[in-house]
Write a protein that holds these residues in place. Structure first.
Motif, mmCIF file in Angstrom:
data_model
loop_
_atom_site.group_PDB
_atom_site.id
_atom_site.type_symbol
_atom_site.label_atom_id
_atom_site.label_comp_id
_atom_site.label_asym_id
_atom_site.label_seq_id
_atom_site.Cartn_x
_atom_site.Cartn_y
_atom_site.Cartn_z
ATOM 1 N N VAL A 1 56.714 24.446 -20.376
ATOM 2 C CA VAL A 1 56.876 25.328 -19.218
ATOM 3 C C VAL A 1 57.323 24.571 -17.972
ATOM 4 N N SER A 2 57.563 23.264 -18.124
ATOM 5 C CA SER A 2 57.975 22.518 -16.930
ATOM 6 C C SER A 2 59.479 22.608 -16.703
ATOM 7 N N LEU A 3 60.191 23.170 -17.687
ATOM 8 C CA LEU A 3 61.628 23.388 -17.521
ATOM 9 C C LEU A 3 61.868 24.871 -17.272
ATOM 10 N N ASN A 4 62.855 25.184 -16.463
ATOM 11 C CA ASN A 4 63.160 26.581 -16.145
ATOM 12 C C ASN A 4 63.809 27.257 -17.358
ATOM 13 N N PRO A 5 63.196 28.360 -17.838
ATOM 14 C CA PRO A 5 63.683 28.986 -19.087
ATOM 15 C C PRO A 5 65.079 29.587 -18.973
ATOM 16 N N ILE B 1 55.979 13.655 -14.488
ATOM 17 C CA ILE B 1 56.045 14.438 -15.721
ATOM 18 C C ILE B 1 54.682 15.070 -15.932
ATOM 19 N N SER B 2 54.677 16.275 -16.514
ATOM 20 C CA SER B 2 53.432 17.036 -16.509
ATOM 21 C C SER B 2 52.911 17.261 -17.911
ATOM 22 N N GLU C 1 52.402 20.116 -19.510
ATOM 23 C CA GLU C 1 52.966 21.146 -20.360
ATOM 24 C C GLU C 1 54.490 21.103 -20.310
#
Lengths: 317, 656
Positions: free
Chosen positions: B426-430, B420-421, B423
């Motif tokens: 923005v770590s999920l695809n929009p 897990i990061s 941010e």
């Protein structure tokens, strides 16, 4: 205010379309009043003064420009775009007759542009290096070669030299699908070089941007297979740019047909424009321009709607 | 002037600077072969355009040449052969250059004459002016450009001037847009404000201070439009709409060639090659000017971060057999070394070793730029740019991840080691729904059916305590808050039921209350699932909350390893100590927070000897001379400091 964002997009496009059509149509009347040569001299090179007056009256040219325009506008709103000065054919009939030819040139070109252009862009983004450089140089070549000249080179080889494909002429799709396809191969290749080049370059840029993004890194970290990352996830993100570029290219193609139709003697709207311009047939050029403008509005609308399909943020915000 | 307003003009005297800049622009262009070749070719074309009609005045009106010598290929008498009327092709090509280039010049001048002032005005004045010009620009962009040119040509027959001027007008909105966006940032600069305060007139400022700065942009646009105009001009000339016969033009000559194609295919080549070379020359010149001006801007302005693809990297070392594990560690990192740059020239991680047991939480601590994230990412071989593992082993569950084939490593990512990061947003695809993205991870790891994967995704969302998981699954990432997004990211990391979770600054971007909730969630997952956690952070509070042990990193090296309690009580490395002292949690109200002087040296600029010695108050000559090895001052403790006993004495006297 309209709640649904998609409806709002449509309404805004149509709002812009009204002044646009007004400007486009008014412009040609305004310019014609400034014209150095009288269209009557072209149509009646050696006419008597009485004949001049009669012709001017018949064409409505004896009225002030704003009245001519009003007259045209009222008829245009009723679907009547006037008649050709030289052939007496109705402009609307001419468009109905010629548009299918232009469409059968543009539609395959758009398909080829998306398939080859997006494909090459994605491949070069994924593989990088030599393929990327190759696409860059092909782009430059695509920019530099005028379509009508490419058409001439293709004819000289495939038609004149090895007799593989017909040099000129149009066969309608309904008449014979096979001959139609044969007659369209060379024109489509000539017309699609530039859009393919532009599409490939833009798709590559867009894919590179997406592949460098955080959510793609996280997809790798999640063990998602590369196939899915490239062609399912990243491609959808990059497709927004491809759609934007595609819309602009289609608009460019509409009028780009004028040169290619001439090379291959295709009786489409482009060669209609060419003939009308060379004979000073203003009602025809004007009618075609107004028609093209409507088509462009429609294309922009389609692009806006595709945005809404591809990007949830457009849809819901 | 500057003393009154209290600011210095950035560029000295801009008028003088611009002259110098234009001169240096030209000099820089001369260093690029592509630019030089293009400029030479264009210069030849211009000279021919001027001279050829003077040398052969009769060609423009020549209807027929040698009628017994038509359609001949190249010969000594006619170097490029003759056309269907027996006229010399070379002469027509050279004389036809003038009308071609004249058309190009007309269109380019018009488009720049409209677009540059419009763009400058819109960018400089902004507000209502900008909106009005923007509307006009949008309107013009929706016109069927070339078709408008045909309307004009049907009103002004055979008039190249009318046609090319119209083309210039049609192209001008693009210029307006580009010039506008180039003007906007310049307008915000200090010397413009200074000039305004000094009472200089707006037109003077725009011309002297703004225009001079966008010369490069204008040249690039000019080159692009010259190429566009050339293609259009030759096309119109080919159609016979703008050049009255028998006057020669490149486009017209292609037309002659097409008419004679069945008898002589040679004729389309000379004008075609001339057109193509000239368009390419314009294109290359434009590209070169763009590159040269971009070079210059990047020196002055903020360096653009290079676009790096975070991609899996190939294992560097040939796999040696992994010996039976000496300890029962889940993950054992041994002498890990990572380098960047071509041929691994710059080391960013140097000889890093640590281990994590099953179910244990370990903190990886240090300032930004110490290599924590690179270390964490190299465990699953996801390094940015050209990063590469050049040495060491990453033994996880009996396998060395540093040299596992990429295909097998992919099965480790997500299903054995989760990430897990920092941010979450923005770590999920929009572009995809949250539920779909989770289900994708589930299917990747479990091979479940779509429906079962979706049900599992909802279950995962419930397990991270998201209220109404069904609804969240239907949402898109932009509809989530930061805390919700991080829970979703954790749920996704859990999809493969990993044995180890790498949490890279998982709470840094979140509000304080949300931070506590996320930490609580991580603690619960660790407890209930027996999942080990590698927590990358600079925040001792987060470490204290969650971890059993800590690994402190400085400038690419591990400087101290210890269990948390002894580490907090008695740090044995000056860096750990300084880091603990500067932690805001330790500061008493009203006290000034102690801080460590200096900064972390960048990779490639590590000092000799101990990496920390320039910032260390304990440093002696020995620290500067040779690399410091890890020492074992006590059981289960390691420090990369030769003065740890001095530190030990200090603690007793200073801390309390």
């Amino acid at each position: 205010m309209v709640r649904n964002p998609v409806v709002r997009v449509v309404v805004r496009r149509l709002y812009l379309a009204v002044p646009l059509l007004f400007v486009v149509s008014a412009l040609s009347f305004l310019l014609s009043s400034l014209a150095p040569t009288n269209v009557l001299d072209v149509l009646l090179p050696n006419g008597s003064p009485a004949q001049y007056v009669a012709l001017a009256h018949r064409l409505g040219l004896d009225q002030p420009v704003y009245e001519q325009y009003w007259h045209w506008l009222v008829h245009a709103l009723g679907g009547n775009l006037g008649t050709s000065y030289t052939t007496g054919q109705g402009v609307k009939a001419l468009i109905v007759q010629r548009f299918p030819v232009t469409l059968s040139l543009v539609v395959p070109t758009v398909v080829v542009m998306f398939l080859v252009g997006v494909g090459a862009g994605v491949v070069s983004a994924v593989h990088g290096g030599a393929v990327g450089r190759l696409i860059d140089s092909l782009t430059l070549v695509g920019f530099a070669l005028p379509a009508f000249w490419v058409g001439a080179v293709l004819v000289s080889f495939f038609a004149v030299k090895i007799h593989l494909l017909p040099a000129i002429g149009y066969v309608s799709l309904a008449q014979s699908p096979g001959d139609w396809a044969r007659s369209m191969v060379l024109p489509v290749v000539a017309l699609s070089l530039l859009p393919i080049a532009v599409m490939a370059r833009q798709t590559r840029e867009a894919m590179m941007d997406v592949l460098a993004s955080e959510h793609v890194r996280m997809a790798w970290a999640n063990g998602i297979p590369p196939r899915v990352i490239f062609f399912k996830l990243a491609l959808k993100n990059a497709s927004m740019r491809a759609v934007t570029v595609g819309g602009l290219q289609v608009i460019g193609l509409l009028t780009g047909t004028v040169f290619v139709e001439q090379v291959f003697s295709l009786p489409g709207l482009g060669s209609g424009l060419d003939t009308a311009a060379s004979t000073g047939d203003l009602p025809v050029t004007q009618g075609i321009v107004v028609f093209f403008t409507v088509v462009i509005v429609a294309i922009n609308l389609i692009v806006d709607l595709l945005y809404a399909v591809l990007d949830p943020r457009v849809r819901t915000s | 002037m500057s003393t009154i307003v209290g600011i210095e003009p950035v560029d000295g005297t801009p008028a003088v600077a611009s002259t110098i800049e234009s001169a240096s622009l030209f000099r820089r262009l001369l260093r690029r072969p592509a630019a030089v070749v293009s400029m030479v070719w264009l210069a030849i074309v211009v000279v021919v355009a001027i001279a050829a009609p003077i040398i052969w005045p009769h060609v423009a009106t020549q209807n027929a040449g040698d009628i017994f010598d038509v359609l001949k290929g190249p010969s000594w008498q006619h170097l490029l052969g003759t056309d269907s009327d027996g006229r010399d092709v070379l002469q027509r090509l050279l004389v036809g250059t003038r009308v071609t280039m004249l058309g190009v010049a007309e269109a380019v001048l018009v488009t720049l004459a409209i677009g540059v002032p419009a763009g400058l005005t819109a960018g400089y004045f902004g507000g209502r002016t900008d909106r009005a010009l923007g509307w006009l620009t949008d309107l013009t962009l929706s016109l069927p450009g070339l078709a408008v040119v045909f309307v004009v040509l049907s009103i002004f027959p055979d008039s190249m001037l009318a046609g090319m001027v119209t083309l210039g007008v049609i192209l001008s909105p693009y210029t307006t847009r580009v010039v506008r966006s180039a003007t906007l940032p310049i307008r915000e600069e200090l010397y413009i404000a200074a000039a305004q305060v000094a009472g200089l007139s707006r037109s003077y400022i725009i011309v002297r201070h703004v225009l001079s700065r966008i010369v490069g942009v204008v040249i690039v646009l000019g080159a692009i439009y010259a190429a566009t105009a050339l293609v259009t001009q030759t096309g119109l000339a080919y159609l016979g709409l703008i050049v009255r016969l028998p006057a020669p033009s490149w486009g017209g000559m292609v037309g002659d060639g097409i008419a004679a194609l069945t008898n002589q295919s040679w004729l389309i080549w000379p004008p075609g090659i001339a057109m193509t070379l000239t368009v390419v020359a314009f294109g290359l010149l434009g590209d070169s000017v763009r590159d040269v001006t971009a070079e210059r801007w990047s020196v002055a302005s903020v360096q653009r971060p290079s676009r790096r693809l975070a991609r899996p990297v190939a294992g560097a070392v040939v796999a040696p057999p992994v010996p039976a594990s000496a300890t029962d560690a889940l993950l054992r990192v041994e002498n890990l070394t990572v380098a960047f740059g071509s041929k691994g020239s710059v080391r960013v991680i140097d000889d890093v070793s640590f281990d994590i047991s099953a179910g244990e939480a370990v903190g990886l601590v240090g300032e930004s730029g110490c290599g924590k994230t690179v270390t964490a990412m190299s465990l699953i071989r996801l390094l940015p740019g050209d990063g590469e593992i050049v040495g060491g082993r990453i033994v996880f569950d009996g396998r060395d991840l540093a040299c596992l084939p990429e295909k097998e490593l992919r099965r480790v990512r997500g299903s054995e080691i989760g990430l897990i990061s920092q941010e979450p947003m923005v770590s999920l695809n929009p572009a995809f729904r949250v539920g779909w993205q989770l289900a994708l991870s589930v299917r990747t790891h479990d091979g479940l059916s779509r429906r079962a994967a979706h049900a599992r995704a909802v279950e995962l969302l419930r397990s991270v305590h998201l209220p109404d998981p069904e609804l969240v699954a239907r949402r898109y990432p932009h509809e989530l808050s930061g805390g919700m997004a991080q829970r979703v990211a954790i749920a996704r990391a859990l999809a493969g039921e990993p044995k180890l979770l790498i949490a890279d600054e998982p709470t840094t971007a979140l509000d304080v209350t949300v931070q506590a909730e996320i930490l609580e969630l991580l603690r619960e997952l660790q407890r209930e699932r027996g999942m080990a956690i590698l927590l990358v952070t600079h925040d001792w509070g987060v470490v204290a909350d969650l971890c059993d042990r800590a690994v402190v990193m400085y400038a690419g090296q591990v400087v101290e390893r210890a269990a948390l309690t002894p580490l907090f009580r008695e740090p044995l490395h000056p860096y750990t100590r300084a880091l603990l002292l500067s932690d805001p949690h330790n500061a008493l109200g009203g006290d000034e927070l102690p801080w460590i002087p200096g900064g972390v040296p960048k990779p490639g600029f590590w000092p000799q000897g101990c990496h920390f010695h320039p910032r260390c108050r304990y440093a002696t000559e020995a620290c500067r001379q040779r690399p410091i090895p890890l020492e074992h001052p006590a059981d289960a403790r390691q420090t990369r400091c030769i003065h740890h006993d001095r530190l030990h004495h200090d603690q007793l006297s200073v801390v309390q």
